[in-house]
Design an enzyme around this catalytic site. Structure first.
Site, mmCIF file in Angstrom:
data_model
loop_
_atom_site.group_PDB
_atom_site.id
_atom_site.type_symbol
_atom_site.label_atom_id
_atom_site.label_comp_id
_atom_site.label_asym_id
_atom_site.label_seq_id
_atom_site.Cartn_x
_atom_site.Cartn_y
_atom_site.Cartn_z
ATOM 1 C CB CYS A 126 -1.001 -0.143 0.899
ATOM 2 S SG CYS A 126 -1.502 -1.725 1.092
ATOM 3 N N PRO B 126 1.701 7.560 -0.719
ATOM 4 C CG PRO B 126 2.486 9.245 0.182
ATOM 5 C CD PRO B 126 1.721 8.039 0.669
ATOM 6 N N GLY C 273 6.014 7.213 0.613
ATOM 7 C CA GLY C 273 7.423 8.245 1.335
ATOM 8 C C GLY C 273 8.261 6.786 2.007
ATOM 9 C CE LYS C 274 4.863 4.403 6.235
ATOM 10 N NZ LYS C 274 3.953 5.060 6.027
ATOM 11 C CB CYS D 125 -0.580 6.818 10.642
ATOM 12 S SG CYS D 125 -1.942 6.805 9.601
#
Length: 457
Positions: free
Chosen positions: A275, A278, A280-281, A397
């Site tokens: 998933c 956007p 970042g990870k 989160c």
């Protein structure tokens, strides 16, 4: 002077009296409350379109975010002076919210300025008599502020009003954390979240980037949580920071940066980010892999896939293959192909309420019933893609136990070939003995986050 010229002069006088920043705030808030736009997105678009001095940018941000966060609590206050705010025009509702927010919540704004500018804006944007209505409500609030006082007491209703949260959310946290800690968490959610960036180690290092950011006018400090993180205590417009534009850094919260370190990918590996948007990870994982290997990044929305690709290009990353795919299909398509799999699952997002001022009012108690089922399905599918001996990381989160530890426990009960590792031992700088890691914003500082690391036997 003729009557026509006199009218033109009066109109010009009124327009000059209208505060442009408050007018922009009214317009952004209408998009949030009428068009269901996200407050941070609508505000960012407005700030890009309109050139404002830094002081005005900060004032506009405070107005939009403050009124949005206050939400139902602000409408409760208005209801102490107006029978039914829902009958007012959308623009007039926002002017009342802005007026009362400035009067009751902003010490630096003179009450007369809050009232007068709202009245002038009501003349411009409201129907006949709207200015008198707004003037009457705000003057009443100035004369009798005690009418809008929130109820005292330690019950969920009173605490929710005082701290600008939905009652159901406060009730839920009080059952889990007790009154004092719930109050602390709610008040933390009303503060400004720290802005942090991740160093793009493919292009620079932390010391060099800190010097560059300082030279650009930012106040910075090294993260105490991650070796590649920098916290910006003060900064100008992010769009104007050259290190971000030129791909030497990526905006990302410190707790979010922990995930790639716990996943611990190595150069040459095959990694799946189930998933990914956007990105970042995903891009952090690529940095850990020194841009060598293969990363399959999936999401169900085309625009989010394009955003991942844009981020990768800006950061100079070439090993990410982004594609549209439902995470529940990954196991069947990529059985035992990945050395590492990350499931950063769709969740209630209650750990990032500081960053999304309208999120608390968009959430529902139903999320706790529907999300865990989806999360379990995604985790079970993603697990099939992990090679024997490989690593599966689950993160969210949020702080909700039903979306975090309960999902992991349910997964392990039905997947005997996976073992939970001591996740805290893989934190890069603050190692702990925790089997599963839960970051809390009100006690730890970064966003609320959950991480669990499992190995396939």
């Amino acid at each position: 002077i003729g009557r026509h010229e006199e009218g033109r002069m009066m109109q010009r006088y009124r327009e000059e009296k209208i505060d442009r920043v408050r007018e922009l705030a009214m317009q952004v808030l209408q998009r949030v409350h009428v068009e269901d736009a996200y407050a941070n997105v609508a505000l960012a678009e407005t700030l890009r379109e309109v050139q404002l001095p830094e002081r005005d940018r900060r004032f506009l941000t405070e107005l939009v975010y403050g009124v949005t966060k206050a939400g139902a609590s602000l409408d409760y206050m208005i209801g102490c002076y107006v029978a039914d705010i829902r009958k007012a025009q959308p623009a007039i509702r926002e002017l009342l919210r802005l007026g009362l927010y400035q009067i009751f919540c902003m010490d630096r704004v003179p009450p007369s300025a809050a009232c007068n500018t709202a009245v002038e804006l009501a003349k411009k944007h409201g129907r006949r008599g709207a200015d008198s209505f707004v003037n009457g409500v705000l003057r009443a609030a100035l004369r009798e502020p005690e009418r809008a006082a929130f109820p005292e007491g330690r019950d969920a209703h009173a605490l929710a009003l005082r701290t600008w949260h939905p009652k159901w959310m406060v009730e839920r946290w009080m059952r889990t954390y007790g009154y004092e800690r719930t109050e602390e968490l709610c008040r933390c959610n009303n503060t400004s979240a720290p802005l942090s960036v991740r160093v793009n180690t493919l292009r620079t290092n932390r010391d060099a980037l800190m010097e560059q950011l300082t030279a650009a006018g930012a106040q910075v400090r090294a993260s105490a949580w991650v070796p590649d993180g920098i916290v910006l205590a003060a900064h100008g417009a992010l769009d104007e920071l050259a290190p971000l534009r030129e791909g030497r850094a990526q905006v990302q919260d410190e707790s979010s940066m922990l995930v790639a370190h716990v996943l611990a990918p190595e150069p040459g590996m095959t990694v799946i980010d189930a998933c990914a948007a956007p990105g970042g990870k995903t891009t952090h994982i690529a940095q850990c892999m020194e841009n060598r290997g293969r990363i399959l990044a999936f999401d169900i929305y085309e625009e989010k896939i394009r955003r991942i690709e844009r981020n990768a290009k800006r950061l100079g990353i070439s090993i990410i293959e982004a594609a549209m795919r439902d995470a529940r299909e990954i196991g069947a398509a990529y059985a035992e192909e990945a050395d590492r799999v990350l499931v950063d699952a769709p969740c209630s997002g209650l750990g990032v309420l500081r960053r999304k001022p309208d999120a608390r009012w968009k959430k529902s108690v139903r999320d706790a019933k529907t999300l865990p089922s989806l999360q379990r399905d995604i985790l079970a599918s993603a697990a099939r893609a992990v090679k024997h001996g490989g690593i599966l990381v689950y993160s969210t989160c949020t702080m909700e136990e039903c979306e975090n530890a309960a999902v992991v426990r349910a997964f392990l009960e039905t997947h005997a070939d996976f073992a939970l590792e001591e996740t805290g031992a893989f934190l890069p700088m603050r190692k702990t003995a925790e089997r599963m890691v839960q970051i809390m914003p009100e006690t730890d500082g970064p966003d609320g986050f959950f991480i669990a690391r499992m190995r396939r036997l």
